[in-house]
Design a protein around this motif. Structure first.
Motif, PDB file in Angstrom:
ATOM      1  N   GLY A 228       5.050  -3.698   4.441  1.00  0.00           N
ATOM      2  CA  GLY A 228       6.480  -3.867   5.357  1.00  0.00           C
ATOM      3  C   GLY A 228       6.712  -6.159   4.863  1.00  0.00           C
ATOM      4  O   GLY A 228       5.259  -6.846   4.987  1.00  0.00           O
ATOM      5  N   ARG A 229       7.025  -6.571   5.658  1.00  0.00           N
ATOM      6  CA  ARG A 229       7.645  -7.159   6.040  1.00  0.00           C
ATOM      7  C   ARG A 229       6.576  -8.444   7.005  1.00  0.00           C
ATOM      8  O   ARG A 229       6.308  -9.796   6.559  1.00  0.00           O
ATOM      9  CB  ARG A 229       9.360  -7.661   6.160  1.00  0.00           C
ATOM     10  N   GLY A 230       5.979  -7.476   8.023  1.00  0.00           N
ATOM     11  CA  GLY A 230       4.795  -8.968   8.355  1.00  0.00           C
ATOM     12  C   GLY A 230       3.924  -8.519   7.867  1.00  0.00           C
ATOM     13  O   GLY A 230       2.507  -8.704   8.401  1.00  0.00           O
ATOM     14  N   MET A 231       4.059  -6.989   7.337  1.00  0.00           N
ATOM     15  CA  MET A 231       2.281  -7.229   5.971  1.00  0.00           C
ATOM     16  C   MET A 231       1.862  -6.856   6.903  1.00  0.00           C
ATOM     17  O   MET A 231       0.171  -7.480   6.880  1.00  0.00           O
ATOM     18  CB  MET A 231       2.229  -8.438   5.062  1.00  0.00           C
ATOM     19  N   LYS A 232       1.739  -5.989   7.766  1.00  0.00           N
ATOM     20  CA  LYS A 232       0.557  -5.630   8.772  1.00  0.00           C
ATOM     21  C   LYS A 232      -0.349  -3.897   7.661  1.00  0.00           C
ATOM     22  O   LYS A 232       0.265  -3.202   7.383  1.00  0.00           O
ATOM     23  CB  LYS A 232       1.297  -4.172  10.108  1.00  0.00           C
TER      24      LYS A 232
ATOM     25  N   LYS B  51      21.132  -5.497  -0.517  1.00  0.00           N
ATOM     26  CA  LYS B  51      21.112  -4.477   0.851  1.00  0.00           C
ATOM     27  C   LYS B  51      21.659  -3.558  -0.618  1.00  0.00           C
ATOM     28  O   LYS B  51      22.669  -4.350  -1.920  1.00  0.00           O
ATOM     29  CB  LYS B  51      21.609  -3.790   1.496  1.00  0.00           C
TER      30      LYS B  51
ATOM     31  N   GLY C  87      17.626 -10.945  -1.219  1.00  0.00           N
ATOM     32  CA  GLY C  87      18.526 -10.496   0.158  1.00  0.00           C
ATOM     33  C   GLY C  87      19.174  -9.562   0.391  1.00  0.00           C
ATOM     34  O   GLY C  87      19.230  -9.500   2.547  1.00  0.00           O
TER      35      GLY C  87
END
Length: 318
Positions: free
Chosen positions: A38-42, A298, A296
């Motif tokens: 994901g964007r937060g790289m969690k 869709k 960036g």
């Protein structure tokens, strides 16, 4: 029957759900370690782990099962977990780790693999992608008795599935995942009554489905139009096709081969533009781009994309 399970992505989660629905006892689940996503790289658990946890199953996630490898402590923990689980069989589906001989030999009925092709065609990591890319008319599922080779074991069950003209890896994946789930339940029911008739894989027709590399996403406009269109279907949802527009990456998700008499041009050159999408010259023939995505942005049908960024006849896509 005590069925241990080893798998990681959604393809494998479908099979695990089928085993649970069929009321098999699953004392242990092996899955790859949590990965950043994901964007937060969690850190995110695999689909198999998420399903297993939701059902209260025991999950272990060693980075290796090789006792003499880089992570011997994790391998030993995996061995201890398997020994404690006392499985009659280990079902494997897109696990992502090589199983050493001690794992193959541990369950009474060995290890059964759900493989997404008709073996021996497309042994290896990406059988669904490569079947579409190659233009195969059909694929299927093979339930295989695993040995120490790369998808070389005896075949236990085979079922074929036609590849539709519009199939992408995403759509074909879902069909094969459902088929694999049904077949592994059938295989275990046969195993319970000694009903297997193992068949050796033929030596002729062996092909290897090498892992998909991100670099393959670059569209080579000098290729044949049919090959470009097939590759785009094969690379949906990953990694997609990439061209260059105004010095920026342009994702191309879908293209149709166009029979355009009299329209020829340098590969990558826009030959025509309509509501249905731009027609782009290829090394042999041309394609109409029907689904695109700017950096960036869709994924958009061609008509919506062209409203935001019109393309002109004569423009060149890198």
């Amino acid at each position: 029957m005590r069925v241990a399970f080893a798998g990681t992505p959604e393809f494998a989660a479908v099979a695990l759900q089928a085993l649970l629905d069929a009321r098999f006892e699953v004392p242990l689940v092996l899955s790859q370690p949590d990965r950043p996503a994901g964007r937060g790289m969690k850190l995110q658990a695999s689909p198999v782990k998420q399903l297993a946890v939701a059902h209260g199953l025991t999950v272990v996630q060693p980075r290796s099962l090789r006792l003499d490898g880089k992570f011997p402590d994790e391998a030993q923990a995996g061995r201890d977990a398997l020994l404690n689980a006392r499985p009659d069989v280990l079902v494997v589906a897109a696990y992502g780790l090589i199983l050493p001989k001690w794992v193959l030999d541990l369950p009474r009925l060995g290890c059964l693999n759900i493989h997404g092709s008709i073996l021996p065609r497309w042994r290896g990591a990406a059988p669904i992608h490569r079947a579409i890319e190659a233009g195969d008319a059909e694929t299927g599922i093979t339930i295989m008795q695993m040995d120490e080779g790369l998808d070389t074991g005896d075949m236990l069950l085979i079922e074929r599935l036609p590849i539709a003209a519009a199939d992408t890896t995403a759509t074909l994946h879902d069909k094969l995942a459902a088929l694999g789930g049904r077949m592994i339940v059938e295989a275990l029911e046969l195993a319970a009554c000694g009903g297997f008739r193992p068949v050796k894989q033929p030596e002729a027709g062996v092909t290897y489905a090498h892992k998909i590399e991100k670099a393959e996403s670059q569209i080579r406009w000098s290729d044949d139009a049919t090959q470009i269109a097939r590759r785009l279907r094969a690379f949906d949802p990953f990694p997609g096709g990439v061209a260059q527009l105004d010095g920026e990456p342009l994702k191309v998700w879908r293209a149709d081969v166009v029979q355009a008499d009299g329209m020829r041009g340098e590969p990558g050159r826009v030959l025509a533009v309509s509501h249905d999408g731009p027609v782009v010259a290829c090394g042999n023939g041309s394609v109409r781009l029907t689904e695109l995505q700017r950096a960036g942005g869709k994924r958009l049908p061609a008509a919506a994309f062209l409203q935001a960024r019109p393309l002109q006849v004569g423009e060149l896509l890198g």
